[in-house]
Design a protein around this motif. Structure first.
Motif, PDB file in Angstrom:
ATOM      1  N   SER A  11      -8.769  -5.429  -2.323  1.00  0.00           N
ATOM      2  CA  SER A  11      -8.747  -3.978  -2.192  1.00  0.00           C
ATOM      3  C   SER A  11      -8.281  -3.384  -1.020  1.00  0.00           C
ATOM      4  O   SER A  11      -7.757  -2.530  -0.723  1.00  0.00           O
ATOM      5  CB  SER A  11      -9.938  -3.350  -2.723  1.00  0.00           C
ATOM      6  N   ARG A  12      -8.901  -3.887   0.127  1.00  0.00           N
ATOM      7  CA  ARG A  12      -8.615  -3.500   1.494  1.00  0.00           C
ATOM      8  C   ARG A  12      -7.047  -4.074   1.999  1.00  0.00           C
ATOM      9  O   ARG A  12      -6.284  -3.257   2.480  1.00  0.00           O
ATOM     10  CB  ARG A  12      -9.541  -4.230   2.391  1.00  0.00           C
ATOM     11  N   LEU A  13      -6.435  -5.384   1.503  1.00  0.00           N
ATOM     12  CA  LEU A  13      -5.307  -5.450   1.725  1.00  0.00           C
ATOM     13  C   LEU A  13      -4.260  -4.591   1.087  1.00  0.00           C
ATOM     14  O   LEU A  13      -3.275  -4.102   1.568  1.00  0.00           O
ATOM     15  CB  LEU A  13      -5.063  -6.953   1.525  1.00  0.00           C
ATOM     16  N   LEU A  14      -4.398  -4.260  -0.229  1.00  0.00           N
ATOM     17  CA  LEU A  14      -3.488  -3.346  -0.813  1.00  0.00           C
ATOM     18  C   LEU A  14      -3.678  -1.862  -0.347  1.00  0.00           C
ATOM     19  O   LEU A  14      -2.774  -1.388   0.010  1.00  0.00           O
ATOM     20  CB  LEU A  14      -4.279  -3.219  -2.257  1.00  0.00           C
ATOM     21  N   CYS A  15      -4.818  -1.375   0.150  1.00  0.00           N
ATOM     22  CA  CYS A  15      -5.098  -0.161   1.042  1.00  0.00           C
ATOM     23  C   CYS A  15      -4.094  -0.296   2.038  1.00  0.00           C
ATOM     24  O   CYS A  15      -3.312   0.734   2.384  1.00  0.00           O
ATOM     25  CB  CYS A  15      -6.365  -0.016   1.136  1.00  0.00           C
ATOM     26  N   ALA A  16      -4.270  -1.268   2.879  1.00  0.00           N
ATOM     27  CA  ALA A  16      -3.323  -1.530   4.218  1.00  0.00           C
ATOM     28  C   ALA A  16      -1.861  -1.610   3.771  1.00  0.00           C
ATOM     29  O   ALA A  16      -1.087  -0.904   4.592  1.00  0.00           O
ATOM     30  CB  ALA A  16      -3.770  -2.831   4.915  1.00  0.00           C
ATOM     31  N   CYS A  17      -1.500  -2.071   2.850  1.00  0.00           N
ATOM     32  CA  CYS A  17       0.122  -2.301   2.499  1.00  0.00           C
ATOM     33  C   CYS A  17       0.425  -0.869   2.286  1.00  0.00           C
ATOM     34  O   CYS A  17       1.610  -0.593   2.297  1.00  0.00           O
ATOM     35  CB  CYS A  17       0.048  -3.190   1.169  1.00  0.00           C
ATOM     36  N   ARG A  76      -1.059   1.965   3.039  1.00  0.00           N
ATOM     37  CA  ARG A  76      -0.727   2.857   4.058  1.00  0.00           C
ATOM     38  C   ARG A  76       0.456   2.368   4.997  1.00  0.00           C
ATOM     39  O   ARG A  76       1.022   3.504   5.599  1.00  0.00           O
ATOM     40  CB  ARG A  76      -1.899   2.599   4.859  1.00  0.00           C
ATOM     41  N   GLU A  77       0.708   1.374   4.947  1.00  0.00           N
ATOM     42  CA  GLU A  77       1.807   0.817   5.748  1.00  0.00           C
ATOM     43  C   GLU A  77       3.189   1.404   5.110  1.00  0.00           C
ATOM     44  O   GLU A  77       4.000   1.939   5.994  1.00  0.00           O
ATOM     45  CB  GLU A  77       1.946  -0.433   6.062  1.00  0.00           C
ATOM     46  N   ALA A  78       3.236   1.184   3.912  1.00  0.00           N
ATOM     47  CA  ALA A  78       4.322   1.748   3.368  1.00  0.00           C
ATOM     48  C   ALA A  78       4.655   3.173   3.461  1.00  0.00           C
ATOM     49  O   ALA A  78       5.600   3.872   3.414  1.00  0.00           O
ATOM     50  CB  ALA A  78       4.393   1.362   1.748  1.00  0.00           C
ATOM     51  N   ILE A  79       3.694   3.881   3.474  1.00  0.00           N
ATOM     52  CA  ILE A  79       3.789   5.430   3.750  1.00  0.00           C
ATOM     53  C   ILE A  79       3.932   5.738   4.938  1.00  0.00           C
ATOM     54  O   ILE A  79       4.828   6.782   5.337  1.00  0.00           O
ATOM     55  CB  ILE A  79       2.154   5.977   3.145  1.00  0.00           C
ATOM     56  N   LEU A  80       3.408   5.202   6.098  1.00  0.00           N
ATOM     57  CA  LEU A  80       3.618   5.648   7.273  1.00  0.00           C
ATOM     58  C   LEU A  80       5.133   5.053   7.892  1.00  0.00           C
ATOM     59  O   LEU A  80       5.528   5.730   8.654  1.00  0.00           O
ATOM     60  CB  LEU A  80       2.628   4.901   8.202  1.00  0.00           C
ATOM     61  N   ASP A  81       5.652   4.125   7.268  1.00  0.00           N
ATOM     62  CA  ASP A  81       7.070   3.638   7.915  1.00  0.00           C
ATOM     63  C   ASP A  81       7.925   4.208   7.145  1.00  0.00           C
ATOM     64  O   ASP A  81       9.120   3.984   7.009  1.00  0.00           O
ATOM     65  CB  ASP A  81       6.954   2.024   7.922  1.00  0.00           C
ATOM     66  N   GLY A  82       7.755   5.268   6.052  1.00  0.00           N
ATOM     67  CA  GLY A  82       8.649   5.854   5.316  1.00  0.00           C
ATOM     68  C   GLY A  82       9.238   5.165   4.138  1.00  0.00           C
ATOM     69  O   GLY A  82       9.907   5.628   3.359  1.00  0.00           O
ATOM     70  N   THR A  83       8.598   3.688   3.645  1.00  0.00           N
ATOM     71  CA  THR A  83       9.120   3.063   2.373  1.00  0.00           C
ATOM     72  C   THR A  83       8.714   3.962   1.277  1.00  0.00           C
ATOM     73  O   THR A  83       9.361   3.930   0.312  1.00  0.00           O
ATOM     74  CB  THR A  83       8.618   1.818   2.431  1.00  0.00           C
ATOM     75  N   ALA A 102      -8.136   1.542  -3.491  1.00  0.00           N
ATOM     76  CA  ALA A 102      -7.013   1.901  -2.653  1.00  0.00           C
ATOM     77  C   ALA A 102      -6.867   3.191  -2.542  1.00  0.00           C
ATOM     78  O   ALA A 102      -6.386   3.978  -1.538  1.00  0.00           O
ATOM     79  CB  ALA A 102      -5.841   0.876  -2.853  1.00  0.00           C
ATOM     80  N   TYR A 103      -6.414   3.615  -3.856  1.00  0.00           N
ATOM     81  CA  TYR A 103      -6.189   5.346  -4.068  1.00  0.00           C
ATOM     82  C   TYR A 103      -7.186   6.252  -3.304  1.00  0.00           C
ATOM     83  O   TYR A 103      -6.905   6.975  -2.736  1.00  0.00           O
ATOM     84  CB  TYR A 103      -5.661   5.609  -5.523  1.00  0.00           C
ATOM     85  N   ASP A 104      -8.389   5.741  -3.644  1.00  0.00           N
ATOM     86  CA  ASP A 104      -9.631   6.831  -3.310  1.00  0.00           C
ATOM     87  C   ASP A 104      -9.753   6.783  -1.557  1.00  0.00           C
ATOM     88  O   ASP A 104      -9.839   7.693  -1.135  1.00  0.00           O
ATOM     89  CB  ASP A 104     -10.923   6.262  -3.704  1.00  0.00           C
ATOM     90  N   GLN A 105      -9.532   5.438  -1.246  1.00  0.00           N
ATOM     91  CA  GLN A 105      -9.714   5.494   0.429  1.00  0.00           C
ATOM     92  C   GLN A 105      -8.445   6.151   0.996  1.00  0.00           C
ATOM     93  O   GLN A 105      -8.671   6.977   1.958  1.00  0.00           O
ATOM     94  CB  GLN A 105      -9.503   3.721   0.916  1.00  0.00           C
ATOM     95  N   LEU A 106      -7.269   6.065   0.382  1.00  0.00           N
ATOM     96  CA  LEU A 106      -5.932   6.741   0.822  1.00  0.00           C
ATOM     97  C   LEU A 106      -6.060   8.218   0.976  1.00  0.00           C
ATOM     98  O   LEU A 106      -5.746   8.997   1.799  1.00  0.00           O
ATOM     99  CB  LEU A 106      -4.778   6.210   0.476  1.00  0.00           C
ATOM    100  N   ALA A 107      -6.776   8.705  -0.271  1.00  0.00           N
ATOM    101  CA  ALA A 107      -6.895   9.918  -0.537  1.00  0.00           C
ATOM    102  C   ALA A 107      -7.924  10.626   0.635  1.00  0.00           C
ATOM    103  O   ALA A 107      -7.762  11.566   1.061  1.00  0.00           O
ATOM    104  CB  ALA A 107      -7.166  10.371  -1.857  1.00  0.00           C
ATOM    105  N   ALA A 108      -8.891   9.710   0.972  1.00  0.00           N
ATOM    106  CA  ALA A 108      -9.993  10.345   1.798  1.00  0.00           C
ATOM    107  C   ALA A 108      -9.333  10.275   3.355  1.00  0.00           C
ATOM    108  O   ALA A 108      -9.622  11.126   4.099  1.00  0.00           O
ATOM    109  CB  ALA A 108     -11.317   9.292   1.723  1.00  0.00           C
ATOM    110  N   GLU A 109      -8.186   9.479   3.673  1.00  0.00           N
ATOM    111  CA  GLU A 109      -7.783   9.505   4.694  1.00  0.00           C
ATOM    112  C   GLU A 109      -6.605  10.448   4.900  1.00  0.00           C
ATOM    113  O   GLU A 109      -6.029  10.747   6.183  1.00  0.00           O
ATOM    114  CB  GLU A 109      -6.975   8.163   5.177  1.00  0.00           C
ATOM    115  N   GLY A 110      -6.165  11.221   3.919  1.00  0.00           N
ATOM    116  CA  GLY A 110      -5.174  12.075   3.741  1.00  0.00           C
ATOM    117  C   GLY A 110      -3.905  11.569   3.457  1.00  0.00           C
ATOM    118  O   GLY A 110      -2.886  12.345   3.627  1.00  0.00           O
TER     119      GLY A 110
END
Length: 497
Positions: free
Chosen positions: A23-29, A31-38, A65-73
């Protein structure tokens, strides 16, 4: 999208130095895809069931993963529509992490605020605190291995079981009343201090006491007297609070009380009358009376730092300056750092009645003290007789260790290497360093050899410095003294030649 995430998940698992939940690895992946514009802004993410099926993971993993990323904005959830990538265009301060497994590029130059303040630079130019706080012959250290830790832990546990929840809250009224009462009784009996419990204010070490007094009893630009040589920590705190420091010379009778020059009348005078730090003389009675008379005449406070008076190995303890006369203009400061151990971070002040409420209110406002549970345990430790017994035992041990170190110095170098002001007390002795030796050079060479001594010249404010070394003996067992002293002696041999 599923193939992209599967690839990134595989890379993340391979790059991970230790096993991490999927779950943490998926969240990181993600997040990375969102931040790098993928995954651009407003992209709709697959439903959790569909993505879980594509990746071969549980739906709960995707939900996390979805809940964590939503919490981070990073994601925005819309009821009935799903989850979308948030528009992060305004959040350019978020750094874009490198792709998993990719080389990390060097950071780009960033415009940072200018450096520390002018007074901060001045402090850094006078730093004397060492980054090593244990070893032979570091001054100022008691033997913490001799502290009855098990007994103190039992007392602390008992206080925790029977104490109210307030013991874990902020301190009020200057500290725990039980410790104030215990200290008042102890100080009246042992140090001849004139005080009532409500006059005692518990602080987190002597440094906090000095800081609080210099803030509350003087303004920027005011004068403070300090001993020369004297404790560098006091001088640094005073300067950081904007005070001007006037260094008053010390001789065999302690601080030489002088008539203030026009425009240089102090607001505060800091002294160590019972055992001058670092040279060791006792302040003569005539000097004590002269200092008190000057304080009354010019209207300044005397701060008496009674840091290690319990450890006097010949004769009777020296009574406090504060108790010398009624209503003396003296603020008495004591500490448990030398009698118990420094990490306790517990000291205390005895304030004149007129200052109690105001200094106490300022302490609460500035520092928000706590450690009430420790204070309750200290009170029990004192009241049950353990404190006095520990001091008696350590006085004997320290006296023996001091005698052995004196013997080593005199046998190897001669009695003239002992500073003439030295008194049979405290936790360190001062070894004079004759020409052409330089104490700073000797101290540096000794440190490189694993021996921790302090150069006496660093304690002087005036240009008329003396060369010497402070050797702490309290934390060095007798059987462990010969080897480090031999290394210290060998450090000096090439310099003496």
């Amino acid at each position: 999208m599923g193939d992209l995430l599967l690839q990134r998940l595989a890379q993340a698992r391979a790059a991970a130095t230790q096993r991490q939940p999927t779950s943490r690895l998926l969240c990181a992946c993600l997040r990375e895809a969102i931040l790098d514009g993928t995954l651009p802004a407003h992209t709709r993410l697959p439903p959790t069931r569909d993505l879980a099926s594509e990746l071969g993971v549980s739906r709960n993993t995707v939900l996390y993963a979805y809940d964590q990323l939503a919490a981070e904005g990073c994601l925005v959830s819309r009821t009935g529509s799903g989850s979308f990538v948030a528009d992060l265009s305004a959040d350019r301060f978020i750094a874009t992490p490198p792709a998993v497994g990719a080389p990390v590029p060097p950071p780009e130059p960033v415009a940072l605020p200018s450096g520390v303040s002018a007074r901060g630079e001045a402090l850094l130019g006078r730093v004397s605190a060492t980054d090593v706080q244990w070893g032979a012959f570091l001054p100022g250290l008691p033997d913490v291995t001799e502290f009855p830790q098990q007994r103190f832990a039992q007392i602390t546990a008992q206080c925790a079981r029977r104490g109210p929840p307030a013991l874990r809250s902020y301190a009020t009224a200057g500290g725990h009343p039980v410790l104030q009462r215990s200290l008042a009784q102890y100080l009246r009996q042992v140090r001849s201090v004139q005080c009532e419990p409500e006059q005692i204010l518990i602080t987190e070490g002597v440094h906090q006491a000095v800081d609080l007094l210099s803030r509350m009893l003087a303004d920027a630009g005011d004068i403070a007297w300090v001993e020369d040589p004297g404790y560098w920590g006091t001088r640094n705190i005073l300067r950081m609070n904007g005070l001007q420091v006037d260094a008053i010379a010390v001789d065999a009778d302690g601080m030489q009380v002088v008539e203030p020059a026009p425009g240089r009348v102090p607001k505060l005078a800091f002294v160590t009358p019972s055992h001058q730090y670092p040279l060791g003389p006792i302040m003569a009675l005539s000097r004590r009376l002269a200092l008190l008379e000057a304080a009354r005449r010019h209207g300044f406070w005397v701060v008496e730092d009674d840091y290690d008076s319990e450890f006097r190995f010949a004769g009777q303890p020296i009574p406090s300056l504060q108790g010398l006369m009624p209503d003396a203009p003296v603020i008495y400061v004591g500490t448990f750092s030398k009698t118990l151990y420094p990490g306790l971070r517990t000291a205390y002040m005895v304030l004149p009645p007129a200052l109690v409420d105001r200094i106490g209110a300022a302490q609460m406002e500035l520092y928000r003290g706590g450690h009430l549970l420790t204070q309750a345990a200290l009170a029990e430790f004192i009241d049950s007789g353990h404190y006095a017994a520990h001091i008696r035992r350590m006085r004997l041990i320290y006296g023996q260790r001091r005698a052995r170190l004196v013997e080593l110095v005199t046998q190897a170098l001669g009695s003239e290497w002992l500073h003439p002001f030295d008194s049979n007390a405290g936790l360190h002795l001062v070894m004079a360093v004759p020409e052409p030796l330089r104490d700073t050079v000797v101290a540096q060479r000794a440190r490189e050899a694993g021996v921790l001594v302090r150069p006496l010249s660093r304690y002087f404010e005036s240009p008329a410095v003396q060369q010497g070394l402070l050797l702490g003996f309290a934390a060095v067992p007798i059987e462990g003294m010969d080897a480090p002293f031999g290394r210290l002696q060998r450090c000096m041999e090439p310099l003496r030649r």
